[in-house]
Design an enzyme around this catalytic site. Structure first.
Site, PDB file in Angstrom:
ATOM      1  N   GLU A   1      10.116  -6.010   4.809  1.00 20.52           N
ATOM      2  CA  GLU A   1       8.984  -5.964   5.747  1.00 20.52           C
ATOM      3  C   GLU A   1       9.211  -6.790   7.009  1.00 20.52           C
ATOM      4  OE1 GLU A   1       8.504  -6.168   2.471  1.00 20.52           O
ATOM      5  OE2 GLU A   1       7.105  -4.579   1.915  1.00 20.52           O
TER       6      GLU A   1
ATOM      7  N   HIS B   1      -2.440  -6.753  -4.481  1.00 19.18           N
ATOM      8  CA  HIS B   1      -2.520  -5.392  -3.937  1.00 19.18           C
ATOM      9  C   HIS B   1      -3.953  -5.007  -3.547  1.00 19.18           C
ATOM     10  CE1 HIS B   1       1.465  -5.130  -5.668  1.00 19.18           C
ATOM     11  NE2 HIS B   1       1.621  -3.884  -5.307  1.00 19.18           N
TER      12      HIS B   1
END
Lengths: 320, 329
Positions: free
Chosen positions: B64, B133
């Site tokens: 990322e 998440h």
């Protein structure tokens, strides 16, 4: 292949290296007089890396640098007074004083920017290379960073992507043996940065970074391969930062004996020796050095006289 | 095409925006994990790889921080990368490039470069995804100067907002929402863009203003419907833009109702609701007839078990309770 570098080319490279040295010595003087704020990271001893690589590049190859970027800026031929002005926070500076030493770009010179986050420029260079490839340009992105940055995730992630995508990028690691105070032996398990390229199926080589002619030659060869579409490369240049990491560094992590030993490999001395061996007179060599020092002195004077920005300049321009 | 056929999923509206912008402008590229033949973790990019190929759709390794940095570099060179971060929680891995590069470069390089990139990411809980998440991290983003942050709540909004974000010369984070992806709504056919800095009155009312964004706007609208029979007329103001905030729309609604409840899925402390509350206190304290109430997630990690999750996240009942409290003040 040394014959590819003419005497006048080498003299020009020498003059550039002296101007980088004089530039930083002048900054040191200004810090002493309280004329500069913050801190600055000098590359004294490493000038041959910047000049050797950049002299081998095309003017339209894009450069990305790091916190220790004065050498790269001057080797690219930026206006010394405007670089100095930027460090002094003047409107005449390339970024109007907003960026300073660690955040200086000059897009007209294909200089995408110095970067204050260790390893931060590596993915940016990789993205620039992606754009160059996407637009089918023959230019290459060249990014400079140190041995310390090669321990950042961005180094590993970026090399991996660049290799997967065959991007036109040259990763130049100036290994000066210390990441601030931390020696390579304590921070890099492989003990060598270039070998890390093999994990990414990339060509990686370690070279003597003190010899500007050698740097010029190996960088030129790497750039030619990359331009031919052979994919990205990692070039590790062994060098030595003769000064401290930044302005307040007593260098307790290394010995004065080591410094004296390394100073014998000073790139300015080596280049002057080479010029003499090529038959140039001491007078010509001294004249080049003196001209470089005068360039810097004149630039410092011009920068000093320039105005600083005001409130509007500080608060405007966040968004395009 | 009938109106009924143009009632599409939020995820499809995102897909249409990406598709149309890829077709319109060859400087637009997509980057992210599993956005190719897999179509993205939530199916948002489905079909785009087949249509545009690897030259436009860059499937990245799981890196990322670097691929956001790659997008920054590509944007500085004139491309318009649209990056997907699979779950908003993973943004933490890319925060350096967002904070130290994307948001600063245009200013610190004195206007020499622009960074026309978009970062799309689904925030919020969907039931059982657990601590890493499920978060809505809008509170982190609004504190980064130089980044525009939007969080559209309907299919029609997200399509027009995302297209505007892609065309904007600045870095824009588009917060999508896992709970919104399967919601349907009417989306006009053809090309349109919406302003990146305007709130929208989702439902007009006169008694109390509910200010919300993203997944909490449909919840607020449901609360409005539920309280209609008991004679409470709620106004729902959908912020859409979190940075900058549309102060005029906020103040107009506050001056209309005098009672304000701010609802968000992010943590209570230091969030968008706190900022909106501070703005109202500074600029229209005189219009308030009761203290402002914030309804937000507890300052806690979000537990995995559904039985526990509801105690941490703001629920419709919490909004109803807040309405009662503010009415009785």
């Amino acid at each position: 292949m040394n014959d590819l570098i003419s005497n006048s080319d080498l003299l020009r490279m020498y003059r550039q290296m002296v101007s980088i040295r004089a530039f930083e010595e002048s900054l040191s003087d200004m810090f002493g007089k309280g004329l500069l704020g913050g801190t600055s990271h000098f590359c004294i001893g490493q000038e041959s890396c910047a000049v050797g690589v950049i002299s081998a590049a095309r003017d339209d190859d894009w450069l990305i640098s790091n916190h220790r970027g004065h050498g790269h800026l001057l080797a690219r031929g930026l206006d010394i007074a405007r670089v100095m002005g930027e460090l002094m926070g003047k409107l005449s500076g390339y970024c109007g004083g907003r960026g300073g030493s660690q955040h200086l770009s000059a897009i007209d010179h294909c200089f995408l920017g110095t970067n204050g986050i260790t390893g931060g420029g590596i993915p940016i260079a990789t993205g620039a290379a992606l754009a160059l490839k996407y637009r089918k340009s023959s230019s290459i992105a060249i990014v400079f960073f140190g041995d310390g940055a090669s321990n950042q995730g961005t180094f590993h992630e970026s090399l991996n992507m660049a290799s997967l995508w065959k991007l036109p990028v040259l990763y130049v690691c100036e290994n000066n043996l210390y990441g601030m105070s931390n020696p390579v032996s304590k921070s890099c398990a492989s003990g060598n940065v270039a070998v890390r390229a093999s994990a990414y199926a990339m060509r990686g080589e370690t070279h003597d970074g003190f010899d500007v002619e050698h740097v010029h030659r190996v960088a030129g060869e790497a750039l030619a391969r990359i331009r031919a579409g052979e994919g990205p490369e990692l070039l590790e240049l062994m060098t030595y930062r003769q000064c401290g990491h930044s302005k307040n560094d007593a260098r307790v992590y290394r010995t004065r004996e080591e410094e004296a030993r390394m100073a014998e490999r000073d790139c300015l001395l080596l280049t002057a020796n080479s010029l003499r061996r090529r038959g140039l007179s001491q007078e010509d060599i001294d004249a080049a050095a003196e001209a470089a020092r005068q360039d810097v002195a004149a630039a410092a004077e011009a920068a000093m006289a320039a105005p600083t920005g005001g409130r509007r300049h500080a608060l405007d321009g966040l968004f395009a | 095409m009938t109106d009924d056929e143009r009632t599409i999923y939020y995820s499809k509206a995102v897909n249409e925006a990406l598709d149309e912008e890829l077709a319109r402008d060859d400087s637009v590229i997509l980057m992210g994990e599993d956005i190719g033949c897999y179509g993205g973790a939530f199916g948002v990019t489905k079909g785009l790889y087949e249509k545009y190929g690897a030259e436009r759709i860059w499937e990245t390794p799981i890196s990322e921080n670097s691929f956001v940095g790659v997008a920054v570099g590509a944007a500085m060179m004139g491309l318009r990368p649209v990056v997907e971060i699979m779950f908003m929680d993973f943004l933490a891995l890319a925060l350096d490039q967002l904070l130290n590069s994307a948001g600063k470069l245009h200013y610190m390089y004195n206007g020499q470069v622009t960074v026309p990139m978009v970062l799309r990411t689904p925030g919020g809980a969907k039931g059982g995804y657990g601590p890493s998440h499920s978060q809505m991290l809008s509170n982190l983003l609004v504190g980064i100067p130089g980044i525009k942050v939007v969080a559209p709540s309907t299919p029609a909004q997200v399509k027009g907002i995302l297209k505007a974000a892609i065309r904007d010369p600045n870095p824009v984070v588009v917060i999508e929402n896992k709970r919104l992806y399967p919601q349907r709504g009417y989306v006009a056919a053809g090309d349109y863009v919406l302003p990146l800095d305007k709130a929208e009155v989702a439902a007009a009312g006169k008694d109390i203003t509910l200010i919300s964004y993203s997944s909490m706007t449909p919840v607020c609208l449901a609360v409005k419907e539920a309280l209609k029979p008991v004679g409470i007329d709620l106004e729902v103001l959908d912020l859409i833009s979190l940075q900058p905030l549309d102060k005029e729309s906020i103040f107009a609604s506050v001056r209309k109702t005098g009672r304000v409840i701010i609802v968000e899925e992010a943590c209570l402390t230091g969030g968008v609701a706190a900022e909106v509350s501070a703005l109202i206190s500074e600029h229209c304290l005189d219009a308030l007839e009761a203290p402002i109430i914030r309804v937000a997630a507890a300052d806690m990690p979000i537990p995995s078990a559904l039985a526990l999750e509801k105690f941490v996240l703001p629920q419709a009942e919490d909004i109803v309770a807040a309405v009662k409290r503010i009415q009785e003040y």
